[in-house]
Design a protein around this motif. Structure first.
Motif, PDB file in Angstrom:
ATOM      1  N   ALA A  86      17.454  22.038  10.363  1.00 25.14           N
ATOM      2  CA  ALA A  86      17.993  21.015  11.262  1.00 25.14           C
ATOM      3  C   ALA A  86      18.427  19.797  10.456  1.00 25.14           C
ATOM      4  O   ALA A  86      17.955  19.579   9.329  1.00 25.14           O
ATOM      5  CB  ALA A  86      16.950  20.613  12.300  1.00 25.14           C
ATOM      6  N   GLU A  87      19.295  19.010  11.029  1.00 19.28           N
ATOM      7  CA  GLU A  87      19.801  17.812  10.365  1.00 19.28           C
ATOM      8  C   GLU A  87      18.662  16.803  10.217  1.00 19.28           C
ATOM      9  O   GLU A  87      17.982  16.469  11.179  1.00 19.28           O
ATOM     10  CB  GLU A  87      20.917  17.187  11.204  1.00 19.28           C
ATOM     11  N   PRO A  88      18.397  16.326   8.993  1.00 19.08           N
ATOM     12  CA  PRO A  88      17.325  15.340   8.823  1.00 19.08           C
ATOM     13  C   PRO A  88      17.717  13.994   9.410  1.00 19.08           C
ATOM     14  O   PRO A  88      18.908  13.697   9.566  1.00 19.08           O
ATOM     15  CB  PRO A  88      17.160  15.252   7.301  1.00 19.08           C
ATOM     16  N   PRO A  89      16.741  13.168   9.742  1.00 16.30           N
ATOM     17  CA  PRO A  89      17.049  11.831  10.245  1.00 16.30           C
ATOM     18  C   PRO A  89      17.608  10.956   9.124  1.00 16.30           C
ATOM     19  O   PRO A  89      17.610  11.344   7.949  1.00 16.30           O
ATOM     20  CB  PRO A  89      15.694  11.315  10.733  1.00 16.30           C
ATOM     21  N   GLU A  90      18.046   9.786   9.477  1.00 14.14           N
ATOM     22  CA  GLU A  90      18.563   8.847   8.486  1.00 14.14           C
ATOM     23  C   GLU A  90      17.498   8.560   7.436  1.00 14.14           C
ATOM     24  O   GLU A  90      16.326   8.352   7.750  1.00 14.14           O
ATOM     25  CB  GLU A  90      18.969   7.548   9.188  1.00 14.14           C
ATOM     26  N   THR A  91      17.913   8.570   6.168  1.00 11.32           N
ATOM     27  CA  THR A  91      16.984   8.367   5.074  1.00 11.32           C
ATOM     28  C   THR A  91      16.456   6.937   5.043  1.00 11.32           C
ATOM     29  O   THR A  91      17.219   5.976   5.184  1.00 11.32           O
ATOM     30  CB  THR A  91      17.658   8.684   3.728  1.00 11.32           C
ATOM     31  N   LYS A  92      15.128   6.824   4.872  1.00  8.09           N
ATOM     32  CA  LYS A  92      14.502   5.522   4.652  1.00  8.09           C
ATOM     33  C   LYS A  92      13.997   5.482   3.215  1.00  8.09           C
ATOM     34  O   LYS A  92      13.368   6.434   2.753  1.00  8.09           O
ATOM     35  CB  LYS A  92      13.328   5.304   5.606  1.00  8.09           C
ATOM     36  N   THR A  93      14.272   4.402   2.531  1.00  9.35           N
ATOM     37  CA  THR A  93      13.837   4.260   1.154  1.00  9.35           C
ATOM     38  C   THR A  93      12.693   3.256   1.085  1.00  9.35           C
ATOM     39  O   THR A  93      12.825   2.100   1.508  1.00  9.35           O
ATOM     40  CB  THR A  93      14.990   3.787   0.251  1.00  9.35           C
ATOM     41  N   PHE A  94      11.570   3.713   0.567  1.00 15.32           N
ATOM     42  CA  PHE A  94      10.381   2.874   0.433  1.00 15.32           C
ATOM     43  C   PHE A  94      10.178   2.542  -1.046  1.00 15.32           C
ATOM     44  O   PHE A  94      10.053   3.443  -1.884  1.00 15.32           O
ATOM     45  CB  PHE A  94       9.135   3.597   0.960  1.00 15.32           C
ATOM     46  N   LYS A  95      10.147   1.264  -1.365  1.00 11.54           N
ATOM     47  CA  LYS A  95       9.841   0.844  -2.729  1.00 11.54           C
ATOM     48  C   LYS A  95       8.353   1.049  -2.985  1.00 11.54           C
ATOM     49  O   LYS A  95       7.514   0.686  -2.157  1.00 11.54           O
ATOM     50  CB  LYS A  95      10.197  -0.626  -2.922  1.00 11.54           C
ATOM     51  N   VAL A  96       8.015   1.651  -4.134  1.00 10.52           N
ATOM     52  CA  VAL A  96       6.625   1.975  -4.449  1.00 10.52           C
ATOM     53  C   VAL A  96       6.142   1.075  -5.578  1.00 10.52           C
ATOM     54  O   VAL A  96       6.798   0.961  -6.622  1.00 10.52           O
ATOM     55  CB  VAL A  96       6.485   3.459  -4.856  1.00 10.52           C
ATOM     56  N   PHE A  97       4.978   0.443  -5.354  1.00  9.56           N
ATOM     57  CA  PHE A  97       4.378  -0.429  -6.362  1.00  9.56           C
ATOM     58  C   PHE A  97       2.897  -0.092  -6.514  1.00  9.56           C
ATOM     59  O   PHE A  97       2.198   0.108  -5.523  1.00  9.56           O
ATOM     60  CB  PHE A  97       4.497  -1.908  -5.961  1.00  9.56           C
ATOM     61  N   PHE A  98       2.416  -0.029  -7.759  1.00  5.17           N
ATOM     62  CA  PHE A  98       0.983   0.062  -8.035  1.00  5.17           C
ATOM     63  C   PHE A  98       0.504  -1.333  -8.435  1.00  5.17           C
ATOM     64  O   PHE A  98       1.030  -1.930  -9.383  1.00  5.17           O
ATOM     65  CB  PHE A  98       0.702   1.057  -9.167  1.00  5.17           C
ATOM     66  N   LYS A  99      -0.475  -1.850  -7.703  1.00  2.07           N
ATOM     67  CA  LYS A  99      -0.978  -3.200  -7.973  1.00  2.07           C
ATOM     68  C   LYS A  99      -2.500  -3.190  -7.925  1.00  2.07           C
ATOM     69  O   LYS A  99      -3.102  -2.378  -7.216  1.00  2.07           O
ATOM     70  CB  LYS A  99      -0.446  -4.195  -6.944  1.00  2.07           C
ATOM     71  N   ASP A 100      -3.103  -4.129  -8.653  1.00  2.00           N
ATOM     72  CA  ASP A 100      -4.565  -4.204  -8.610  1.00  2.00           C
ATOM     73  C   ASP A 100      -5.016  -4.821  -7.286  1.00  2.00           C
ATOM     74  O   ASP A 100      -4.258  -5.540  -6.614  1.00  2.00           O
ATOM     75  CB  ASP A 100      -5.098  -4.991  -9.801  1.00  2.00           C
ATOM     76  N   ARG A 101      -6.253  -4.554  -6.914  1.00  2.00           N
ATOM     77  CA  ARG A 101      -6.768  -4.948  -5.611  1.00  2.00           C
ATOM     78  C   ARG A 101      -6.700  -6.460  -5.381  1.00  2.00           C
ATOM     79  O   ARG A 101      -6.299  -6.906  -4.298  1.00  2.00           O
ATOM     80  CB  ARG A 101      -8.205  -4.457  -5.445  1.00  2.00           C
ATOM     81  N   GLU A 102      -7.118  -7.242  -6.355  1.00  2.00           N
ATOM     82  CA  GLU A 102      -7.146  -8.691  -6.169  1.00  2.00           C
ATOM     83  C   GLU A 102      -5.745  -9.235  -5.925  1.00  2.00           C
ATOM     84  O   GLU A 102      -5.546 -10.116  -5.082  1.00  2.00           O
ATOM     85  CB  GLU A 102      -7.774  -9.365  -7.392  1.00  2.00           C
ATOM     86  N   THR A 103      -4.779  -8.717  -6.660  1.00  2.00           N
ATOM     87  CA  THR A 103      -3.393  -9.165  -6.462  1.00  2.00           C
ATOM     88  C   THR A 103      -2.913  -8.788  -5.066  1.00  2.00           C
ATOM     89  O   THR A 103      -2.257  -9.590  -4.378  1.00  2.00           O
ATOM     90  CB  THR A 103      -2.470  -8.527  -7.523  1.00  2.00           C
ATOM     91  N   ILE A 104      -3.237  -7.577  -4.632  1.00  2.00           N
ATOM     92  CA  ILE A 104      -2.794  -7.122  -3.317  1.00  2.00           C
ATOM     93  C   ILE A 104      -3.436  -7.961  -2.209  1.00  2.00           C
ATOM     94  O   ILE A 104      -2.765  -8.313  -1.226  1.00  2.00           O
ATOM     95  CB  ILE A 104      -3.118  -5.626  -3.132  1.00  2.00           C
ATOM     96  N   ILE A 105      -4.698  -8.294  -2.361  1.00  2.00           N
ATOM     97  CA  ILE A 105      -5.348  -9.125  -1.344  1.00  2.00           C
ATOM     98  C   ILE A 105      -4.623 -10.467  -1.214  1.00  2.00           C
ATOM     99  O   ILE A 105      -4.283 -10.909  -0.105  1.00  2.00           O
ATOM    100  CB  ILE A 105      -6.835  -9.350  -1.696  1.00  2.00           C
ATOM    101  N   LYS A 106      -4.370 -11.085  -2.341  1.00  2.00           N
ATOM    102  CA  LYS A 106      -3.704 -12.390  -2.324  1.00  2.00           C
ATOM    103  C   LYS A 106      -2.299 -12.288  -1.739  1.00  2.00           C
ATOM    104  O   LYS A 106      -1.909 -13.084  -0.860  1.00  2.00           O
ATOM    105  CB  LYS A 106      -3.642 -12.935  -3.748  1.00  2.00           C
ATOM    106  N   GLU A 107      -1.522 -11.304  -2.197  1.00  7.51           N
ATOM    107  CA  GLU A 107      -0.125 -11.195  -1.757  1.00  7.51           C
ATOM    108  C   GLU A 107      -0.029 -10.717  -0.309  1.00  7.51           C
ATOM    109  O   GLU A 107       0.898 -11.112   0.416  1.00  7.51           O
ATOM    110  CB  GLU A 107       0.642 -10.249  -2.682  1.00  7.51           C
ATOM    111  N   SER A 108      -0.951  -9.876   0.140  1.00  4.87           N
ATOM    112  CA  SER A 108      -0.901  -9.414   1.528  1.00  4.87           C
ATOM    113  C   SER A 108      -1.181 -10.556   2.497  1.00  4.87           C
ATOM    114  O   SER A 108      -0.584 -10.628   3.581  1.00  4.87           O
ATOM    115  CB  SER A 108      -1.893  -8.276   1.744  1.00  4.87           C
ATOM    116  N   ILE A 109      -2.097 -11.448   2.122  1.00 10.47           N
ATOM    117  CA  ILE A 109      -2.368 -12.611   2.966  1.00 10.47           C
ATOM    118  C   ILE A 109      -1.132 -13.495   3.070  1.00 10.47           C
ATOM    119  O   ILE A 109      -0.785 -13.975   4.160  1.00 10.47           O
ATOM    120  CB  ILE A 109      -3.573 -13.402   2.403  1.00 10.47           C
TER     121      ILE A 109
END
Length: 773
Positions: A473-496
């Protein structure tokens, strides 16, 4: 002389054996479905005769001696003492099996089958109380006066055959396995319960045949367990209020008859509607008699339950045909109306079992439409009490199995067996998955040669036909997700910071402890400046239910006024839940789980997102991937931490390897490649990982062997039919305790502020609901 089958409340002999057999036989005939019988090669009158003979063992001195007033009525005291009737075998099931073996052996001989195979049929019919009697089970010894009792039994068997029809042999293999065999066993159990219901069949009265037929119809109708009733010839658009996409259209074109089918499509593409639309087609053609929608967890089944009820309203105008079934479904169901099977003579334990089958939980399998966990269906293929009743209940239905990729090898092995069993029972099995590997797809279909990398893809095999040509079947429109590996402390700060900017963040952890620790850290660092939530499976039921409803609504499709937030959750949000985050954060997990989590990000079209593009942040491990190449197994597990107790370390390493080399993921284009690379056991791997691969393969073989052993009906004792007992490999015992805030006689105040009395004599089902929630 009439041999009693039931006694009245005063201990007098009541309905005789012959008339009880008639009651059960005609109930069995009423319960049967012509379509299923045709698939199984069974005759309705022969099935009725076999079911009727279930209690033939009650014509025996051991059983008849249980009623002293019957002995007195016929002046049999002297002979009963002389022949020691009270010492004879009292278990009428064992006596019945003994005589049914003789009867069926002659039939099997006439039909050209091995006579020994007849023992399996005799055992299955004599097992109508729930536990399968072994083929070697026998009465303690030949009853005294055996010739007389044998003559009476043979005469009654001949009368039953004359009323219905002489059975043919039901084919079974050398291991005693046969779809038709267990179908008839399940039919017999259900017919016995209904045929013993004093609301329709008094225990002190022999009814004439015409009256029995009328009452059998009324009894079965009253239980609302018959064929689903739908409005005819509805279009997809009428049912779901939107037009079918190409995948959904091709699904409807492919699934036209019973068999097994697999729908592989990305998250959020409408697999559920495709499967339900196909189910309606089969209802419309009278090619299926009902529906069971099976999901991995209680949470997901609760959510799908609401969607299925809406679907049923659209196709039939009523929703009371739908029942929810899992260990806690009675806490969710608002319909507390229970159906009563009244049989005052059955032992209390058996009466409780029967009540469970006609109340809101297990009744979902008997009801035309049920929604629940896959465990309830899997109990039909393991050595559990009443497994054959579950097979009978699922026969001829559409059974939708969602998220089949999420199970380990043990449960996965049972699912493959379930699919094979259901197809043989005339069911239509529809499997839904966004992340199925080619190897697993072929295992389910029972094919080794199917190679197709199209996606979305619909594959299938109609009953007793060849594999269909795969349908892309025809696939839906493509979505592109940027992937990043980050340390936990950085993610906590940036997510807030992201949340403060209005971004809705979903953070998925692999364990409850990790989720709790992450929530506490974020809560501490935000100073209540943004909305924060925590979801996991250890909450009390009432609290978890409230939180799930709150966040599913807040992050749902229809909330146009949402603000920045952070929801920290375990895997319970991973599948079959419609939430839509702007930013996804996740701990490392197997690739199929990571892809499922991506399905909760940018799920719907929104014009007010505060995130410029979809991003996927994966929390970095304590070491670099290349450092694990030469570590020991123990050291690798230490690097991976607690998640290595949830997912196998080798799969985590392969997933890590696959995702770390990507800076972006295109959905759905990259799904196949990511999955096949992750689960390719033949690929070159570092030396340090080889021991983990060997361990993984060993564990797979052990789990597969355990599953095959659990499915050995004849070689295992029948365990209680409880969710999870044999359908999952439970690693930790669970214990439940009642939490309260205060006790002030005569009441106790629980955590949710509700009160219950301290006197258990005053407890009702509503009290139980309050306690367990």
């Amino acid at each position: 002389m009439e041999f009693w089958a039931k006694t009245d409340s005063e201990g007098n002999s009541g309905i005789d054996v012959f008339h009880h057999l008639l009651n059960v036989g005609y109930v069995a005939k009423t319960l049967l479905n012509d379509t299923i019988l045709k698939i199984l090669g069974l005759d309705p009158l022969q099935c009725a005769a076999i079911a009727a003979l279930h209690d033939i063992g009650k014509i025996s001195p051991g059983f008849q001696s249980k009623c002293e007033k019957w002995i007195e009525k016929y002046s049999l005291n002297a002979i009963a003492r002389k022949e020691y009737w009270n010492r004879q075998e009292k278990d009428h099931a064992k006596v019945g099996k003994y005589h049914l073996e003789k009867f069926f052996q002659e039939i099997y001989k006439e039909n050209g089958f091995k006579q020994y195979s007849a023992n399996f049929l005799a055992s299955a019919i004599a097992s109508h109380h729930g536990k399968l009697l072994g083929v070697a089970s026998r009465p303690s010894h030949e009853p005294t006066g055996a010739g007389y009792w044998k003559e009476e039994i043979n005469q009654t068997i001949n009368e039953i055959i004359h009323e219905f029809k002489k059975p043919d042999a039901i084919p079974v293999n050398d291991h005693g396995m046969s779809a038709a065999l267990f179908f008839v066993a399940g039919l017999t159990t259900l017919a016995d319960w209904i045929g013993s219901d004093e609301n329709f069949f008094p225990n002190n009265q022999n009814l004439d045949v015409d009256e029995i037929k009328v009452r059998a119809e009324k009894a079965v109708d009253s239980l609302r367990i018959g064929q689903i009733q739908v409005q005819k010839n509805l279009a997809f658009e009428n049912i779901f209020q939107f037009s079918a996409n190409e995948m959904q259209k091709k699904t409807l074109q492919t699934i036209q008859k019973p068999g097994i089918y697999i729908i592989e499509a990305p998250m959020g593409m409408g697999k559920t509607e495709a499967a339900l639309g196909a189910a309606y087609q089969l209802f419309n053609q009278n090619a299926a008699r009902g529906l069971y929608f099976a999901l991995p967890t209680q949470t997901t089944s609760n959510r799908i339950f609401l969607r299925v009820k809406d679907f049923l309203m659209k196709i039939g105008g009523i929703d009371n045909q739908t029942k929810l079934i899992h260990g806690n479904s009675w806490l969710v169901e608002s319909d507390l109306n229970e159906l009563e099977i009244k049989d005052s003579l059955k032992p209390e334990e058996e009466k409780r079992e029967i009540e469970q089958w006609f109340h809101s939980s297990k009744r979902a399998l008997l009801a035309p439409v049920g929604v629940g966990t896959v465990d309830q269906a899997l109990l039909s293929v393991v050595a559990a009490k009443h497994f054959f009743l579950r097979q009978f209940a699922l026969a001829g239905k559409v059974v939708i199995l969602d998220e089949v990729h999420s199970y380990d090898v043990y449960t996965g092995t049972l699912i493959s067996l379930l699919c094979k069993t259901l197809v043989a029972l005339g069911a239509t099995v529809i499997i839904l998955s966004a992340t199925l590997t080619e190897k697993r797809r072929n295992e389910i279909l029972g094919e080794n040669s199917l190679q197709n990398n199209d996606y979305p893809l619909i594959t299938g095999k109609p009953f007793q036909e060849n594999l269909l040509a795969p349908v892309a079947a025809e696939p839906p429109e493509t979505k592109t997700f940027k992937v990043f590996f980050k340390d936990r402390e950085t993610i906590i700060k940036e997510s807030i910071e992201k949340a403060k900017q209005g971004v809705c963040v979903l953070w998925v952890c692999d364990t409850v402890n990790s989720a709790q620790d992450t929530y506490k850290k974020i809560k501490k660092d935000t100073y209540n400046s943004v909305k924060i939530g925590l979801l996991h499976s250890r909450y009390p039921f009432f609290r978890r239910d409230d939180l799930e409803n709150e966040w599913i609504e807040y992050l749902g499709k229809n909330n146009k006024n949402r603000e920045g937030c952070i929801l920290v959750s375990t895997q319970i949000v991973e599948q079959s839940i419609d939430i839509d985050a702007d930013l996804l954060i996740s701990e490392l997990a197997p690739s199929d789980m990571l892809l499922q989590r991506l399905g909760r990000e940018w799920r719907h079209q929104r014009t007010d997102r505060k995130a410029a593009e979809p991003e996927f942040w994966i929390i970095k491990e304590e070491a670099e991937l290349k450092e694990t190449f030469n570590l020991t197994q123990k050291e690798i597990k230490e690097v991976l931490g607690s998640k290595a107790h949830v997912y196998h370390p080798f799969v985590l390493l392969k997933s890590w390897q696959e995702w770390e080399k990507r800076t972006e993921v295109k959905i759905p284009l990259d799904i196949r490649a990511i999955l096949e690379a992750t689960y390719d056991d033949e690929a070159e791997i570092p030396d340090g990982w080889k021991g983990l691969l060997d361990d993984l393969n060993q564990k797979k073989n052990e789990m597969q062997s355990k599953a095959q052993l659990a499915a050995n009906f004849w070689g295992n004792p029948s365990l209680e039919d409880e969710e999870g007992v044999q359908t999952r490999l439970i690693k930790n015992d669970q214990y439940f305790c009642l939490l309260y805030t205060s006790i002030n006689d005569p009441a106790m105040t629980l955590l949710d502020g509700k009160e219950i009395g301290l006197n258990p004599k005053n407890y009702t089902k509503e009290t139980g609901k309050i306690i367990h929630r």
